[in-house]
Design a protein around this motif. Structure first.
Motif, PDB file in Angstrom:
ATOM      1  N   ALA A 190      45.121  32.162  35.263  1.00  0.00           N
ATOM      2  CA  ALA A 190      46.006  31.989  36.337  1.00  0.00           C
ATOM      3  C   ALA A 190      45.129  31.295  37.476  1.00  0.00           C
ATOM      4  N   SER A 191      43.863  31.271  37.460  1.00  0.00           N
ATOM      5  CA  SER A 191      43.144  30.560  38.247  1.00  0.00           C
ATOM      6  C   SER A 191      41.805  30.258  38.014  1.00  0.00           C
ATOM      7  N   GLY A 192      41.066  29.475  38.958  1.00  0.00           N
ATOM      8  CA  GLY A 192      39.591  29.344  38.581  1.00  0.00           C
ATOM      9  C   GLY A 192      39.186  28.723  37.406  1.00  0.00           C
ATOM     10  N   PHE A 193      38.272  29.276  36.763  1.00  0.00           N
ATOM     11  CA  PHE A 193      37.586  28.450  35.576  1.00  0.00           C
ATOM     12  C   PHE A 193      39.017  28.532  34.426  1.00  0.00           C
ATOM     13  N   GLY A 194      39.639  29.694  34.339  1.00  0.00           N
ATOM     14  CA  GLY A 194      40.478  29.683  33.282  1.00  0.00           C
ATOM     15  C   GLY A 194      41.858  28.735  33.458  1.00  0.00           C
ATOM     16  N   ILE A 226      46.893  34.172  29.099  1.00  0.00           N
ATOM     17  CA  ILE A 226      46.877  35.467  29.573  1.00  0.00           C
ATOM     18  C   ILE A 226      46.297  35.777  31.046  1.00  0.00           C
ATOM     19  N   ASP A 227      46.913  36.747  31.784  1.00  0.00           N
ATOM     20  CA  ASP A 227      46.319  37.104  32.878  1.00  0.00           C
ATOM     21  C   ASP A 227      47.227  38.325  33.363  1.00  0.00           C
ATOM     22  N   ILE A 228      46.518  38.926  34.355  1.00  0.00           N
ATOM     23  CA  ILE A 228      47.116  39.950  34.936  1.00  0.00           C
ATOM     24  C   ILE A 228      48.260  39.442  36.161  1.00  0.00           C
ATOM     25  N   TYR A 245      48.937  40.658  30.818  1.00  0.00           N
ATOM     26  CA  TYR A 245      48.385  41.861  30.386  1.00  0.00           C
ATOM     27  C   TYR A 245      47.352  42.139  31.503  1.00  0.00           C
ATOM     28  N   ASP A 246      47.095  43.344  31.567  1.00  0.00           N
ATOM     29  CA  ASP A 246      45.948  43.755  32.305  1.00  0.00           C
ATOM     30  C   ASP A 246      44.735  44.120  31.033  1.00  0.00           C
ATOM     31  N   LEU A 247      43.805  43.316  31.236  1.00  0.00           N
ATOM     32  CA  LEU A 247      42.991  43.380  29.986  1.00  0.00           C
ATOM     33  C   LEU A 247      42.005  44.314  30.221  1.00  0.00           C
ATOM     34  N   SER A 248      42.162  45.015  31.102  1.00  0.00           N
ATOM     35  CA  SER A 248      41.112  46.151  31.321  1.00  0.00           C
ATOM     36  C   SER A 248      41.650  47.542  30.436  1.00  0.00           C
ATOM     37  N   ASN A 260      37.263  33.462  26.355  1.00  0.00           N
ATOM     38  CA  ASN A 260      37.450  35.048  26.823  1.00  0.00           C
ATOM     39  C   ASN A 260      36.577  34.701  28.266  1.00  0.00           C
ATOM     40  N   ASN A 261      37.456  34.568  29.260  1.00  0.00           N
ATOM     41  CA  ASN A 261      37.056  34.068  30.439  1.00  0.00           C
ATOM     42  C   ASN A 261      37.398  35.170  31.647  1.00  0.00           C
ATOM     43  N   ALA A 262      38.287  35.891  31.386  1.00  0.00           N
ATOM     44  CA  ALA A 262      38.737  36.939  32.740  1.00  0.00           C
ATOM     45  C   ALA A 262      37.800  37.868  33.105  1.00  0.00           C
ATOM     46  N   VAL A 271      26.472  46.716  37.859  1.00  0.00           N
ATOM     47  CA  VAL A 271      27.360  46.696  36.817  1.00  0.00           C
ATOM     48  C   VAL A 271      27.834  45.448  36.250  1.00  0.00           C
ATOM     49  N   TYR A 272      28.201  44.453  37.246  1.00  0.00           N
ATOM     50  CA  TYR A 272      28.519  43.061  36.988  1.00  0.00           C
ATOM     51  C   TYR A 272      27.530  42.344  36.037  1.00  0.00           C
ATOM     52  N   TYR A 273      26.326  42.508  36.744  1.00  0.00           N
ATOM     53  CA  TYR A 273      25.345  41.682  36.086  1.00  0.00           C
ATOM     54  C   TYR A 273      24.966  42.262  34.687  1.00  0.00           C
ATOM     55  N   THR A 316      27.270  43.510  32.644  1.00  0.00           N
ATOM     56  CA  THR A 316      28.270  43.130  31.895  1.00  0.00           C
ATOM     57  C   THR A 316      28.081  41.724  31.292  1.00  0.00           C
ATOM     58  N   LYS A 317      27.465  40.784  32.046  1.00  0.00           N
ATOM     59  CA  LYS A 317      27.490  39.477  31.886  1.00  0.00           C
ATOM     60  C   LYS A 317      26.152  39.358  30.908  1.00  0.00           C
ATOM     61  N   ALA A 318      24.943  40.219  31.088  1.00  0.00           N
ATOM     62  CA  ALA A 318      23.953  40.171  30.217  1.00  0.00           C
ATOM     63  C   ALA A 318      24.638  40.510  28.699  1.00  0.00           C
ATOM     64  N   GLN A 333      27.220  29.732  41.154  1.00  0.00           N
ATOM     65  CA  GLN A 333      28.402  30.118  42.157  1.00  0.00           C
ATOM     66  C   GLN A 333      29.497  28.957  42.006  1.00  0.00           C
ATOM     67  N   THR A 334      30.411  29.101  41.938  1.00  0.00           N
ATOM     68  CA  THR A 334      31.417  28.030  42.063  1.00  0.00           C
ATOM     69  C   THR A 334      32.794  28.503  42.686  1.00  0.00           C
ATOM     70  N   GLU A 335      33.222  27.543  43.123  1.00  0.00           N
ATOM     71  CA  GLU A 335      34.342  27.701  44.197  1.00  0.00           C
ATOM     72  C   GLU A 335      35.670  28.028  43.484  1.00  0.00           C
ATOM     73  N   THR A 336      36.054  29.364  43.178  1.00  0.00           N
ATOM     74  CA  THR A 336      37.117  30.108  42.771  1.00  0.00           C
ATOM     75  C   THR A 336      37.669  31.137  43.496  1.00  0.00           C
ATOM     76  N   ASN A 337      38.751  31.829  42.947  1.00  0.00           N
ATOM     77  CA  ASN A 337      38.982  33.032  43.732  1.00  0.00           C
ATOM     78  C   ASN A 337      37.792  34.377  43.628  1.00  0.00           C
TER      79      ASN A 337
HETATM   80  N1  LIG Z   1      33.339  31.819  40.360  1.00  0.00           N
HETATM   81  C1  LIG Z   1      31.693  31.865  40.316  1.00  0.00           C
HETATM   82  O1  LIG Z   1      31.034  31.672  41.013  1.00  0.00           O
HETATM   83  C2  LIG Z   1      31.496  32.535  38.718  1.00  0.00           C
HETATM   84  C3  LIG Z   1      30.212  32.297  38.502  1.00  0.00           C
HETATM   85  C4  LIG Z   1      29.801  32.826  37.250  1.00  0.00           C
HETATM   86  C5  LIG Z   1      30.726  33.450  36.301  1.00  0.00           C
HETATM   87  N2  LIG Z   1      32.015  33.498  36.520  1.00  0.00           N
HETATM   88  C6  LIG Z   1      32.894  34.109  35.815  1.00  0.00           C
HETATM   89  O2  LIG Z   1      33.872  33.314  35.688  1.00  0.00           O
HETATM   90  C7  LIG Z   1      35.133  33.958  35.012  1.00  0.00           C
HETATM   91  C8  LIG Z   1      36.373  33.587  35.629  1.00  0.00           C
HETATM   92  O3  LIG Z   1      36.297  33.594  36.952  1.00  0.00           O
HETATM   93  P1  LIG Z   1      36.960  32.548  38.162  1.00  0.00           P
HETATM   94  O4  LIG Z   1      35.551  32.410  38.917  1.00  0.00           O
HETATM   95  O5  LIG Z   1      37.496  31.451  37.645  1.00  0.00           O
HETATM   96  O6  LIG Z   1      37.539  33.663  39.101  1.00  0.00           O
HETATM   97  P2  LIG Z   1      39.040  33.828  39.643  1.00  0.00           P
HETATM   98  O7  LIG Z   1      39.372  32.392  40.228  1.00  0.00           O
HETATM   99  O8  LIG Z   1      39.407  35.221  40.151  1.00  0.00           O
HETATM  100  O9  LIG Z   1      39.860  33.808  37.996  1.00  0.00           O
HETATM  101  C9  LIG Z   1      39.906  35.111  37.245  1.00  0.00           C
HETATM  102  C10 LIG Z   1      41.323  35.312  36.678  1.00  0.00           C
HETATM  103  O10 LIG Z   1      41.193  36.586  35.688  1.00  0.00           O
HETATM  104  C11 LIG Z   1      42.184  37.408  36.237  1.00  0.00           C
HETATM  105  N3  LIG Z   1      42.032  38.801  35.851  1.00  0.00           N
HETATM  106  C12 LIG Z   1      41.002  39.523  36.533  1.00  0.00           C
HETATM  107  N4  LIG Z   1      41.083  40.821  36.080  1.00  0.00           N
HETATM  108  C13 LIG Z   1      42.027  41.016  34.998  1.00  0.00           C
HETATM  109  C14 LIG Z   1      42.718  41.781  34.249  1.00  0.00           C
HETATM  110  N5  LIG Z   1      42.180  43.057  34.364  1.00  0.00           N
HETATM  111  N6  LIG Z   1      43.372  41.488  33.141  1.00  0.00           N
HETATM  112  C15 LIG Z   1      43.865  40.015  33.267  1.00  0.00           C
HETATM  113  N7  LIG Z   1      43.360  39.020  34.111  1.00  0.00           N
HETATM  114  C16 LIG Z   1      42.684  39.447  35.165  1.00  0.00           C
HETATM  115  C17 LIG Z   1      42.355  37.164  37.833  1.00  0.00           C
HETATM  116  O11 LIG Z   1      43.582  37.489  38.282  1.00  0.00           O
HETATM  117  P3  LIG Z   1      43.641  38.432  39.664  1.00  0.00           P
HETATM  118  O12 LIG Z   1      43.203  37.065  40.536  1.00  0.00           O
HETATM  119  O13 LIG Z   1      45.214  38.318  39.906  1.00  0.00           O
HETATM  120  O14 LIG Z   1      42.929  39.296  39.817  1.00  0.00           O
HETATM  121  C18 LIG Z   1      42.331  35.516  37.732  1.00  0.00           C
HETATM  122  O15 LIG Z   1      43.395  34.942  37.562  1.00  0.00           O
HETATM  123  C19 LIG Z   1      34.768  35.397  35.402  1.00  0.00           C
HETATM  124  O16 LIG Z   1      34.260  36.106  33.989  1.00  0.00           O
HETATM  125  C20 LIG Z   1      33.636  35.229  36.198  1.00  0.00           C
HETATM  126  O17 LIG Z   1      32.622  36.465  36.201  1.00  0.00           O
HETATM  127  C21 LIG Z   1      32.372  33.157  37.756  1.00  0.00           C
END
Ligand SMILES: NC(=O)c1ccc[n+]([C@@H]2O[C@H](COP(=O)([O-])OP(=O)(O)OC[C@H]3O[C@@H](n4cnc5c(N)ncnc54)[C@H](OP(=O)(O)O)[C@@H]3O)[C@@H](O)[C@H]2O)c1
Length: 261
Positions: free
Chosen positions: A11-15, A32-34, A59-62, A84-86, A149-151, A153-155, A182-186
């Motif tokens: 629904a946003s960002g990289f996905g 798929i997204d929440i 779906y809530d993928l958690s 697998n991006n969420a 925890v975030y770091y 999970t990524k490892a 770091q990339t401009e997303t939500n």
């Molecule tokens: N942007 C960065 O700087 C950056 C850097 C390194 C890695 N990443 C990784 O890139 C991936 C995508 O993130 P993004 O930067 O594109 O951020 P984003 O814009 O927030 O996109 C993430 C998407 O995943 C959804 N999501 C979150 N929890 C979920 C759940 N439990 N079930 C289903 N969907 C869920 C979010 O929905 P809601 O918004 O409604 O929660 C959102 O639509 C992530 O794995 C993040 O760790 C991002």
């Protein structure tokens, strides 16, 4: 025969960016997204530009059972690409952060990612064809005080996917781990970190999600096992070769500490 791609967190960002790239390449999309309304916007946007079909799954993928539910909803389809991006982050000392958010993060970024891969991989191997991309982060390469925890999970995603890439060699299936910085997303909004940390002050100009996603997408299509976009991120990824992990942990802590309340 139509090619089908499944993207989580679409629904946003990289996905969203990966979904656009797949649409350009004429994939039928299962997104798929929440965030249901966000998914609907994506569907409308993409269907107005590309002659493709798009199925939405909210779906809530958690939730631990969600991978099986998704698999049974789509198992009549042949999934050619699985992304697998969420994911999300959480900022703070581990002693004070919200445990439920961390359980959900571990389920989302480790359990569901691994389970979806497990469910779709055997059919890809049987067909001798498939692309899997797991989205990690440059955070995967060092410990991350204040986002411990975030770091971690990524490892996990980095090591899991590298191992998988090795296991599937010669099968026609590839596994790619994507490690952006770091990339401009939500993402930053949900982390609530970047407004007042040293890291935020050194990164006023964040990378553009469209450009960075394109690099990851190309690496996946080429079957590369690891993709770290950008020179600085590659330097960060290599730091652990020349610095003890204790020192990289101190560096990350310094960068992530808040400089004002
Ligand atoms: N942007 C960065 O700087 C950056 C850097 C390194 C890695 N990443 C990784 O890139 C991936 C995508 O993130 P993004 O930067 O594109 O951020 P984003 O814009 O927030 O996109 C993430 C998407 O995943 C959804 N999501 C979150 N929890 C979920 C759940 N439990 N079930 C289903 N969907 C869920 C979010 O929905 P809601 O918004 O409604 O929660 C959102 O639509 C992530 O794995 C993040 O760790 C991002």
């Amino acid at each position: 025969m139509k090619k089908i791609a499944l993207v989580t967190g679409a629904a946003s960002g990289f996905g969203l960016e990966f979904s656009k790239l797949l649409a350009e390449d004429s994939y039928h999309l299962i997104l798929i997204d929440i965030n249901g309304p966000g998914l609907l916007d994506v569907k409308q946007e993409l269907e107005s530009k590309y002659p493709i079909g798009i199925d939405l799954l909210v779906y809530d993928l958690s939730k631990p059972e969600c991978a099986l539910q998704i698999y049974s909803e789509v198992k009549q389809d042949q999934i050619d690409v699985l992304i697998n991006n969420a994911g999300y982050g959480l900022y703070g000392f581990f002693s004070t952060t919200n445990w439920q958010r961390e359980v959900d993060m571990i389920n989302l970024q480790i359990l569901t990612l691994t389970h979806l891969t497990k469910l779709f991989l055997p059919e890809m191997i049987a067909r001798g064809n498939g692309r899997i991309m797991n989205v990690s982060s440059v955070a995967a390469f060092q410990p991350g005080p204040l986002m411990a925890v975030y770091y971690a999970t990524k490892a996990y995603i980095l090591f899991f996917t590298e191992a998988l890439a090795n296991e599937v060699k010669g099968t026609g299936v590839t596994a790619t781990v994507f490690c952006p910085g770091q990339t401009e997303t939500n993402f930053q909004k949900t982390v609530a970190l970047y407004s007042n940390s040293k890291l935020s002050n050194t990164s006023k100009v964040m990378a553009n999600a469209t450009r960075i996603a394109r690099i990851g997408y190309k690496a996946m299509m080429q079957g590369k096992s690891v993709c770290v976009p950008g020179l600085l991120n590659n330097v960060i990824a290599q730091l652990n070769r020349i610095m003890p992990r204790k020192a990289t942990a101190s560096l990350v802590r310094t960068l992530q500490e808040k400089i004002r309340e």
